[in-house]
Scaffold this active site. Structure first.
Site, PDB file in Angstrom:
ATOM      1  NE  ARG A 166      51.229  47.789  39.299  1.00  0.00           N
ATOM      2  CZ  ARG A 166      50.513  47.119  40.215  1.00  0.00           C
ATOM      3  NH1 ARG A 166      49.944  47.772  41.213  1.00  0.00           N
ATOM      4  NH2 ARG A 166      50.357  45.823  40.119  1.00  0.00           N
ATOM      5  CE  LYS A 213      48.001  45.584  32.041  1.00  0.00           C
ATOM      6  NZ  LYS A 213      48.458  44.704  33.137  1.00  0.00           N
ATOM      7  CB  CYS A 342      43.216  28.463  32.064  1.00  0.00           C
ATOM      8  SG  CYS A 342      42.757  29.622  33.368  1.00  0.00           S
ATOM      9  CB  CYS A 345      40.238  27.386  39.690  1.00  0.00           C
ATOM     10  SG  CYS A 345      41.985  26.886  39.613  1.00  0.00           S
ATOM     11  CB  CYS A 349      47.629  31.205  38.652  1.00  0.00           C
ATOM     12  SG  CYS A 349      45.823  31.324  38.647  1.00  0.00           S
ATOM     13  CB  CYS A 361      48.640  25.624  36.442  1.00  0.00           C
ATOM     14  SG  CYS A 361      47.010  25.142  35.785  1.00  0.00           S
TER      15      CYS A 361
END
Length: 373
Positions: A166, A213, A342, A345, A349, A361
């Site tokens: 961001r 992050k 998971c 795919c 989500c 999901c």
């Protein structure tokens, strides 16, 4: 064989019961459904939950600056704590040119452009927006990081994550940042905004752990537009350490296709397990702070091996915990054969978010039937 995943981790006096984090995720859910989701993740055994995109400044969205918003964030933190998890606020400052966006809204409403088209247009406007941002506005935003951290602490959050993509990532990026003042030009100058935001948070909440992050931009092939080039990490990471960062989540930079930062199983470049861990490998020699890996870590054996080897100190899961919130509990109990895994795919989500149906999901109904939820 999973013992390393369930060792406590202490960061600036905050002890996480294990090394498993629910990564910041845009859920697109109504408030009641969102609280139920946080409750489910916490009761499933995650040690830390990161709430994504907490606005740094007053916002029309849920805001720390309004009584209603602050109360909702308190409900979130209380829900996480009741389920046994610690909780972090990801402080977020958008780099979108909201005024520039207005001219595209009629086309969006009429169906002449798609939300993906709009996202690309916003990304294209980022450089001019960052380069033209007045210094006075920059200082207001930096101060806002500190004030938001205080409010987040008052709301019950245990940790602060600073969103290094961001606005922080766009200031860091030579693609978007063409300023000629002290916030642009050299890597040191392009790091100044992010460093100042970290310093503001550290001054405001000196005892709270700060996670950054760290958004890494890759070339050859090119992925990500904001963030830090790999060969600039030796400049940025020490500056962030010195400013007060306690730990890092390391990921691919954004401002490209969402399917790059949320890569499906058939992605042309990031299809393999641990697809972003190579960026952790580049950061590891530059800091003694704990590193969090993210991306394709849903296989318990693979995830545990990364912590066992010291490649990362803890792991962040998003889609795997959406597929099965009980992933941590089942792994700890040796019941990995019962996990709804998971398959990357992206249908319900990322697809659910893009279609404004909320993040879900494809295994939801099957899992709920099996667990009696």
């Amino acid at each position: 064989m999973y013992e390393s995943l369930f060792q406590p981790l202490t960061v600036r006096g905050l002890t996480l019961k294990n090394r498993i984090v629910f990564a910041p995720t845009s859920m697109g859910l109504k408030s009641g459904d969102f609280l139920a989701h946080i409750d489910r993740i916490a009761r499933g055994g995650a040690g830390l939950i990161v709430i994504g995109d907490v606005p740094v400044l007053p916002s029309p969205m849920f805001s720390l600056y309004t009584p209603e918003g602050l109360d909702f964030y308190r409900q979130i933190t209380q829900t996480a704590h009741a389920g046994g998890a610690k909780i972090s606020a990801q402080l977020h400052m958008s780099d979108s040119d909201v005024q520039g966006l207005q001219r595209y809204l009629p086309d969006l409403r009429a169906g002449r452009i798609t939300p993906d088209d709009l996202r690309r247009k916003l990304n294209d406007m980022t450089g001019d927006f960052i380069t033209g941002l007045p210094v006075e506005r920059i200082q207001t935003i930096i101060d806002g990081f500190g004030q938001a951290a205080i409010l987040a602490r008052d709301a019950g959050f245990d940790m602060i994550q600073i969103h290094g993509d961001r606005m922080c990532g766009s200031f860091s990026s030579s693609i978007y940042n063409h300023r000629t003042d002290t916030y642009g030009g050299s890597p040191e100058n392009r790091a100044r905004f992010a460093v100042s935001c970290v310093q503001a948070v550290r001054r405001a909440v000196p005892d709270m752990p700060i996670e950054y992050k760290l958004a890494v931009r890759q070339e050859n092939p090119h992925y990500g537009n904001a963030g830090i080039l790999t060969d600039e990490l030796p400049v940025f990471v020490p500056l962030l350490d010195e400013a007060g960062v306690d730990c890092y989540e390391v990921a691919l930079a954004n401002h490209g296709a969402l399917t790059d930062t949320i890569p499906p199983h058939n992605h042309p470049y990031f299809s393999e397990p641990g697809c972003f861990l190579k960026f952790c490998d580049l950061v590891r020699p530059l800091t003694d702070r704990p590193l969090c890996g993210v991306g394709g870590l849903g296989d318990p054996d693979f995830a545990a091996a990364q912590v066992d080897s010291g490649r990362v100190d803890y792991i962040a899961l998003s889609r795997p915990l959406i597929a099965d919130p009980d992933w941590p509990r089942l792994v700890q109990n040796g019941q990995t054969d019962q996990i709804f895994r998971c398959i990357r795919c992206n249908r319900a989500c990322l697809g659910g978010m893009q279609q404004h149906q909320g993040t879900h999901c494809v295994f939801d109904e099957k899992r709920r039937a099996a667990r009696g939820e």
